[in-house]
Design a protein around this motif. Structure first.
Motif, PDB file in Angstrom:
ATOM      1  N   THR A  30       0.835  -1.198   0.000  1.00 42.14           N
ATOM      2  CA  THR A  30       0.000   0.000   0.000  1.00 42.14           C
ATOM      3  C   THR A  30       0.869   1.248   0.000  1.00 42.14           C
ATOM      4  OG1 THR A  30      -1.682   1.238   1.233  1.00 42.14           O
ATOM      5  CG2 THR A  30      -0.153  -0.082   2.519  1.00 42.14           C
ATOM      6  N   PRO A  31       0.446   2.274  -0.745  1.00 42.57           N
ATOM      7  CA  PRO A  31       1.231   3.519  -0.765  1.00 42.57           C
ATOM      8  C   PRO A  31       0.809   4.502   0.326  1.00 42.57           C
ATOM      9  CG  PRO A  31      -0.470   3.611  -2.430  1.00 42.57           C
ATOM     10  CD  PRO A  31      -0.612   2.268  -1.765  1.00 42.57           C
ATOM     11  N   PHE A  32      -0.214   4.176   1.091  1.00 49.89           N
ATOM     12  CA  PHE A  32      -0.749   5.116   2.078  1.00 49.89           C
ATOM     13  C   PHE A  32      -0.060   4.916   3.434  1.00 49.89           C
ATOM     14  CE2 PHE A  32      -4.206   4.165  -0.926  1.00 49.89           C
ATOM     15  CZ  PHE A  32      -4.374   5.432  -1.465  1.00 49.89           C
ATOM     16  N   VAL A  33       0.476   6.009   3.962  1.00 47.77           N
ATOM     17  CA  VAL A  33       1.221   5.944   5.216  1.00 47.77           C
ATOM     18  C   VAL A  33       0.329   5.490   6.367  1.00 47.77           C
ATOM     19  CG1 VAL A  33       2.544   7.277   6.899  1.00 47.77           C
ATOM     20  CG2 VAL A  33       2.857   7.693   4.450  1.00 47.77           C
ATOM     21  N   ALA A  34      -0.922   5.957   6.397  1.00 52.89           N
ATOM     22  CA  ALA A  34      -1.829   5.577   7.484  1.00 52.89           C
ATOM     23  C   ALA A  34      -2.051   4.069   7.501  1.00 52.89           C
ATOM     24  CB  ALA A  34      -3.157   6.315   7.335  1.00 52.89           C
ATOM     25  N   ASP A  35      -2.232   3.477   6.322  1.00 52.99           N
ATOM     26  CA  ASP A  35      -2.417   2.030   6.254  1.00 52.99           C
ATOM     27  C   ASP A  35      -1.147   1.293   6.650  1.00 52.99           C
ATOM     28  OD1 ASP A  35      -5.007   2.385   5.436  1.00 52.99           O
ATOM     29  OD2 ASP A  35      -4.562   2.171   3.294  1.00 52.99           O
ATOM     30  N   GLN A  36       0.001   1.824   6.268  1.00 56.63           N
ATOM     31  CA  GLN A  36       1.265   1.200   6.644  1.00 56.63           C
ATOM     32  C   GLN A  36       1.449   1.196   8.161  1.00 56.63           C
ATOM     33  OE1 GLN A  36       4.118   3.507   4.450  1.00 56.63           O
ATOM     34  NE2 GLN A  36       3.790   2.391   2.524  1.00 56.63           N
ATOM     35  N   LEU A  37       1.092   2.323   8.805  1.00 55.86           N
ATOM     36  CA  LEU A  37       1.199   2.395  10.258  1.00 55.86           C
ATOM     37  C   LEU A  37       0.240   1.407  10.927  1.00 55.86           C
ATOM     38  CD1 LEU A  37       1.478   6.268  10.808  1.00 55.86           C
ATOM     39  CD2 LEU A  37       3.300   4.557  10.905  1.00 55.86           C
ATOM     40  N   ALA A  38      -0.950   1.225  10.328  1.00 55.03           N
ATOM     41  CA  ALA A  38      -1.905   0.272  10.888  1.00 55.03           C
ATOM     42  C   ALA A  38      -1.367  -1.147  10.798  1.00 55.03           C
ATOM     43  CB  ALA A  38      -3.243   0.390  10.155  1.00 55.03           C
ATOM     44  N   TYR A  39      -0.730  -1.476   9.688  1.00 55.73           N
ATOM     45  CA  TYR A  39      -0.127  -2.811   9.565  1.00 55.73           C
ATOM     46  C   TYR A  39       0.978  -3.017  10.604  1.00 55.73           C
ATOM     47  CZ  TYR A  39      -2.433  -4.292   5.242  1.00 55.73           C
ATOM     48  OH  TYR A  39      -3.357  -4.710   4.313  1.00 55.73           O
ATOM     49  N   ILE A  40       1.780  -1.980  10.817  1.00 57.09           N
ATOM     50  CA  ILE A  40       2.855  -2.095  11.799  1.00 57.09           C
ATOM     51  C   ILE A  40       2.283  -2.240  13.210  1.00 57.09           C
ATOM     52  CG2 ILE A  40       4.827  -0.910  12.840  1.00 57.09           C
ATOM     53  CD1 ILE A  40       5.320   0.401  10.124  1.00 57.09           C
ATOM     54  N   ALA A  41       1.210  -1.487  13.507  1.00 57.56           N
ATOM     55  CA  ALA A  41       0.587  -1.545  14.829  1.00 57.56           C
ATOM     56  C   ALA A  41      -0.034  -2.904  15.105  1.00 57.56           C
ATOM     57  CB  ALA A  41      -0.474  -0.453  14.963  1.00 57.56           C
ATOM     58  N   SER A  42      -0.438  -3.614  14.061  1.00 56.00           N
ATOM     59  CA  SER A  42      -1.073  -4.923  14.259  1.00 56.00           C
ATOM     60  C   SER A  42      -0.070  -6.059  14.046  1.00 56.00           C
ATOM     61  CB  SER A  42      -2.266  -5.075  13.315  1.00 56.00           C
ATOM     62  OG  SER A  42      -1.851  -4.889  11.956  1.00 56.00           O
ATOM     63  N   GLY A  43       0.284  -6.302  12.785  1.00 54.84           N
ATOM     64  CA  GLY A  43       1.162  -7.424  12.481  1.00 54.84           C
ATOM     65  C   GLY A  43       2.580  -7.251  12.987  1.00 54.84           C
ATOM     66  N   GLY A  44       3.145  -6.061  12.861  1.00 57.30           N
ATOM     67  CA  GLY A  44       4.524  -5.849  13.280  1.00 57.30           C
ATOM     68  C   GLY A  44       4.688  -5.957  14.784  1.00 57.30           C
ATOM     69  N   ILE A  45       3.932  -5.139  15.522  1.00 54.71           N
ATOM     70  CA  ILE A  45       4.025  -5.171  16.981  1.00 54.71           C
ATOM     71  C   ILE A  45       3.515  -6.508  17.530  1.00 54.71           C
ATOM     72  CG2 ILE A  45       3.279  -4.074  19.113  1.00 54.71           C
ATOM     73  CD1 ILE A  45       5.197  -2.378  17.520  1.00 54.71           C
ATOM     74  N   GLY A  46       2.428  -7.009  16.934  1.00 54.32           N
ATOM     75  CA  GLY A  46       1.901  -8.300  17.380  1.00 54.32           C
ATOM     76  C   GLY A  46       2.894  -9.432  17.169  1.00 54.32           C
ATOM     77  N   GLY A  47       3.596  -9.413  16.047  1.00 51.84           N
ATOM     78  CA  GLY A  47       4.609 -10.429  15.791  1.00 51.84           C
ATOM     79  C   GLY A  47       5.730 -10.383  16.815  1.00 51.84           C
ATOM     80  N   LEU A  48       6.186  -9.177  17.137  1.00 49.08           N
ATOM     81  CA  LEU A  48       7.233  -9.039  18.156  1.00 49.08           C
ATOM     82  C   LEU A  48       6.731  -9.501  19.521  1.00 49.08           C
ATOM     83  CD1 LEU A  48       8.754  -5.566  17.178  1.00 49.08           C
ATOM     84  CD2 LEU A  48       9.674  -7.840  16.695  1.00 49.08           C
ATOM     85  N   PHE A  49       5.438  -9.265  19.793  1.00 44.41           N
ATOM     86  CA  PHE A  49       4.836  -9.711  21.047  1.00 44.41           C
ATOM     87  C   PHE A  49       4.902 -11.234  21.174  1.00 44.41           C
ATOM     88  CE2 PHE A  49       0.849 -11.343  22.921  1.00 44.41           C
ATOM     89  CZ  PHE A  49       1.010 -10.916  24.229  1.00 44.41           C
TER      90      PHE A  49
END
Length: 255
Positions: A33-52
């Protein structure tokens, strides 16, 4: 039966695999996705969740290793009771021949408390991260998505604190048990030096302790913790206040 005996490693493998999958999903979503807001949402869910999930999995793996090490110390103590290396040592304050049932119960209770801390911290962390993900997802606004990412990151910090509260006491109990078992060897070495009249390490004797560069503790003559190191003799009165006595040879401070 194997899963029941190794439940912590089995669960750790599942959590680590889930964390890796979430990180991959996050990468795919961010790159798609080219949208920064969507990228941040992915990081807040999959990225942080994966690290959790990865943090919880690694914590359980380390806990399983601690448990194995404790069982190995039990085996070492059983062998020491059969062939004691300090039979000729001079009389010393009584040391328990084995870990008492009360101590074993304390260890079991400590492990249960640690698991409770990890479970509670993981639950609170998961709730905070879910709230952050819900806050950031579907908003389409970069500022709102950033707020959600910040909340998810705060949840991850709670999880890290829970992991530390779970592992640090366990490691401390292991260190104390190891010192308990090996202290009698330090006592035997020190007694042998005293009986033989031989000079201590590096030719030092008397009220002398040993320090080595990079170590945060000072040691009594004969301590195996500094065997093979370039330890220097120092008068006990001249030891830096920043250095602490070695747990392994602390018997010397009690004589």
């Amino acid at each position: 039966m194997l899963i029941r005996a190794e439940w912590d490693r089995f669960l750790a493998g599942i959590l680590i695999a889930a964390g890796a999958v979430l990180v991959i999903v996050c990468w795919a979503g961010v790159s798609g996705t080219p949208f920064v807001a969507d990228q941040l949402a992915y990081i807040a869910s999959g990225g942080i969740g994966g690290l959790f999930f990865l943090a919880l999995g690694l914590a359980l793996l380390m806990s399983a290793d601690h448990h194995d090490e404790w069982r190995k110390l039990d085996a070492i103590e059983a062998a020491l009771r059969e062939t004691s290396p300090v039979a000729e040592a001079p009389p010393t304050p009584p040391v328990p021949a084995q870990v008492s049932p009360a101590q074993l119960n304390a260890v079991a209770e400590g492990r249960k408390r640690g698991l409770s801390v990890l479970t509670l911290g993981g639950g609170v962390s998961a709730v905070i991260m879910i709230v952050g993900w819900v806050h950031s997802s579907g908003s389409g606004r970069q500022g709102v998505a950033a707020e959600g990412l910040t909340m998810s990151a705060a949840g991850l910090l709670v999880a890290v604190a829970a992991v530390a509260g779970f592992l640090v006491p366990s490691r401390s109990r292991l260190a104390a048990r190891r010192a308990f078992l090996l202290r009698r060897f330090a006592l035997a070495d020190g007694a042998a030096l005293a009986r033989s009249g031989a000079p201590a390490m590096n030719g030092a004797s008397g009220d002398v302790v040993f320090v080595a560069s990079g170590l945060t503790r000072y040691h009594r003559p004969g301590c195996p913790a500094v065997k093979g190191l370039a330890a220097q003799p120092v008068s006990r009165a001249d030891v830096s206040r920043e250095l602490e006595p070695c747990d392994l040879c602390a018997w010397g401070d009690q004589q």
